[in-house]
Write an enzyme that holds these catalytic residues in place. Structure first.
Site, mmCIF file in Angstrom:
data_model
loop_
_atom_site.group_PDB
_atom_site.id
_atom_site.type_symbol
_atom_site.label_atom_id
_atom_site.label_comp_id
_atom_site.label_asym_id
_atom_site.label_seq_id
_atom_site.Cartn_x
_atom_site.Cartn_y
_atom_site.Cartn_z
ATOM 1 N N SER A 266 0.833 -1.202 0.000
ATOM 2 C CA SER A 266 0.000 0.000 0.000
ATOM 3 C C SER A 266 0.865 1.248 0.000
ATOM 4 C CB SER A 266 -0.890 0.010 1.235
ATOM 5 O OG SER A 266 -0.122 0.437 2.346
ATOM 6 N N LYS A 267 0.201 2.379 -0.178
ATOM 7 C CA LYS A 267 0.976 3.613 -0.314
ATOM 8 C C LYS A 267 1.700 3.970 0.973
ATOM 9 C CE LYS A 267 -2.305 7.444 0.318
ATOM 10 N NZ LYS A 267 -3.074 8.453 -0.384
#
Ligand code: GLU
Length: 512
Positions: A266-267
């Protein structure tokens, strides 16, 4: 009959920066298109106005451009099926949703958000279920299937806000043929009546995506696994429109997983674990937060392309380093795995190191240039070349270039205290001074003459090699790091070598 000219599209939504998973999807589409001498299209899917982020489209284009992924048709380039930005195609979608309504495959739904919220609440309280608008519940709701036609007409003309939903048929098998996963079979009982057209007059992703893939004559849909659950709905839409025999082939790419654990990368993971998850730096216009990018961290685009090529696909051989041309040659969907691949930050660095070593001294010199300029040093090309040659093998990221070489261009401003304490004894300044006098006498100063001098000096004084070299290194570099002493002195030249010893001795004698 399937057309033989391959046409693929990369269809990002400009809802934020492109994650490296998105770049990988673009890369696989690109490789597939080039391999089959097909056409690569960029389509911007911006029909969700609520999630629109300014600057995201430009960011996507800049990222892909940096990676060397070129398009044949795009909003910028245009093409035979323009426009390529969905927000500019709303009239087209209106026509197609009309066809579905007319054929009874879609219907108007007038339920307000408050009414739907109440349904969700009841489902939870009464049956511990999650409410879905589907073939069961639609019978109890406010839509054109249930309401008498005069009421529907009235609602449509009275500006009541409405959406259009797909009418999922009862008890049908929907088969998705996926090039990576094989057959995925779903019964329509498990599908809900998704919104196809919103109250703002724009389509949702599902309708726009299918209509555009059809109109743009897309032959293969290569996209992330997160879209697999939507694929049966898309197959149904192709069926309803009568396009099933020219439906594109699907290939859903496996997820890129976190290095630690099993979830999707994920970011937040990147900055948490110390590596970028975005191709180039992203400044979030809403929060002001900055996320690091591969480009700014010092990765080469060819390394990023290789890292991503190997996250999901494998060449079936031991070969790890490919040029883009070689990837095009080797790539095939058959060699894309079903299972997620863990992102390995160390391997990513390894790839970059390999590609850095393959750069010429001149290319690396150009990468070093901005650092030199920012420190107001302007050495000759020849001098930079010599430096690069000496430090190259320890450079992993282009941002390491300055770190590994600054002392060739500037005199150290301070001397590492720990190192000083370890190597400097009471007699050190004295014998370094003596050594300096010998150096000054050298007529021809180079690594060989210096080497001979060092040998003679240690032999006659009984001072050990390390006792001489470590203080000299501290005076040259300010610490105990750097390339071989003779090489370093050779490049610096006699004047600089002598001056650093003089300056260093003066400072050390004065301050310690
Ligand atoms: N707009 C979708 C996305 O943002 C595209 C999915 C697809 O390729 O169909 O990923």
């Amino acid at each position: 009959m399937k057309p033989d000219h391959v046409r693929v599209r990369f269809a990002p939504s400009p809802t934020g920066p492109l994650h490296i998973g998105g770049v990988r999807t673009a890369l696989y589409n690109f490789l597939f298109a080039r391999k089959h001498e097909g056409t690569m299209i960029l389509r911007i899917e911006d029909t969700d106005q609520n999630r629109f982020v300014p600057g995201a489209e430009q960011y996507i284009c800049e990222s892909l451009d940096w990676c060397g992924l070129e398009f044949d048709e795009s909003p910028e380039l245009g093409g035979p099926y323009a426009p390529y930005r969905q927000s500019e195609r709303s009239a087209i979608y209106r026509e197609f949703i009309g066809r579905l309504i007319e054929a009874g495959h879609a219907y108007y739904a007038f339920d307000t958000e408050a009414e739907l919220e109440e349904m969700r609440r009841l489902a939870k309280v009464e049956g511990n279920r999650v409410f879905q608008y589907d073939q069961q519940t639609r019978k109890l709701l406010k839509n054109s299937i249930v309401l008498p036609s005069h009421e529907v007409k009235e609602l449509l003309t009275s500006c009541a806000s409405y959406v259009v939903r797909i009418k999922i048929p009862e008890n049908q098998q929907v088969v998705v043929h996926d090039l990576i996963r094989g057959e995925v079979v779903v019964n329509t009982a498990n599908l809900d009546d998704k919104v196809l057209f919103k109250s703002d007059g724009l389509p949702t992703y599902h309708l726009a995506n299918v209509v555009d893939d059809y109109l743009m004559k897309i032959t293969h849909v290569i996209r992330g696994e997160e879209w697999l659950p939507s694929a049966p709905l898309h197959v149904l839409l192709y069926r309803f429109f009568g396009w099933e025999d020219i439906m594109p082939q699907f290939a859903h790419l496996p997820l890129i997983l976190k290095p630690d654990g099993n979830g999707k990368l994920s970011k937040r993971d990147g900055d948490r674990l110390g590596f970028p998850v975005f191709p180039i730096e992203w400044k979030d216009p809403n929060t002001g937060e900055t996320y690091s990018g591969y480009r700014e961290t010092g990765y080469l685009p060819e390394a990023v392309v290789n890292i991503l090529a190997h996250l999901g696909w494998n060449p079936g051989t031991e070969k790890e380093l490919f040029s883009l041309e070689e990837l095009i040659e080797e790539f095939s969907i058959e060699r894309v795995g079903k299972h997620g691949s863990k992102f390995d930050p160390e391997k990513a660095k390894w790839f970059n190191h390999q590609y850095m070593q393959r750069k010429s001294d001149e290319e690396l010199g150009l990468m070093l240039k901005p650092y030199l300029e920012s420190h107001f040093v302007f050495p000759t090309k020849d001098y930079i070349g010599k430096v690069i040659h000496l430090v190259k093998d320890r450079v992993v990221l282009s941002s390491d270039l300055w770190e590994a070489s600054w002392f060739f261009f500037m005199c150290p401003q301070q001397y590492d205290d720990e190192v000083y304490k370890k190597i400097w004894q009471s007699g050190t300044s004295g014998y370094i001074s003596d050594f300096l006098h010998e150096v000054e006498k050298l007529e021809d100063f180079n690594k060989d003459t210096l080497h001979t001098l060092v040998q003679e000096f240690t032999a006659t004084t009984g001072i050990k090699m390390g006792q001489l070299m470590s203080p000299l290194r501290l005076l040259m570099v300010g610490t105990n790091q750097g390339p071989g002493m003779m090489d370093l002195a050779d490049v610096l030249g006699k004047n600089e070598f002598v001056s650093r010893i003089n300056v260093g001795l003066e400072i050390i004698n004065r301050t310690r």
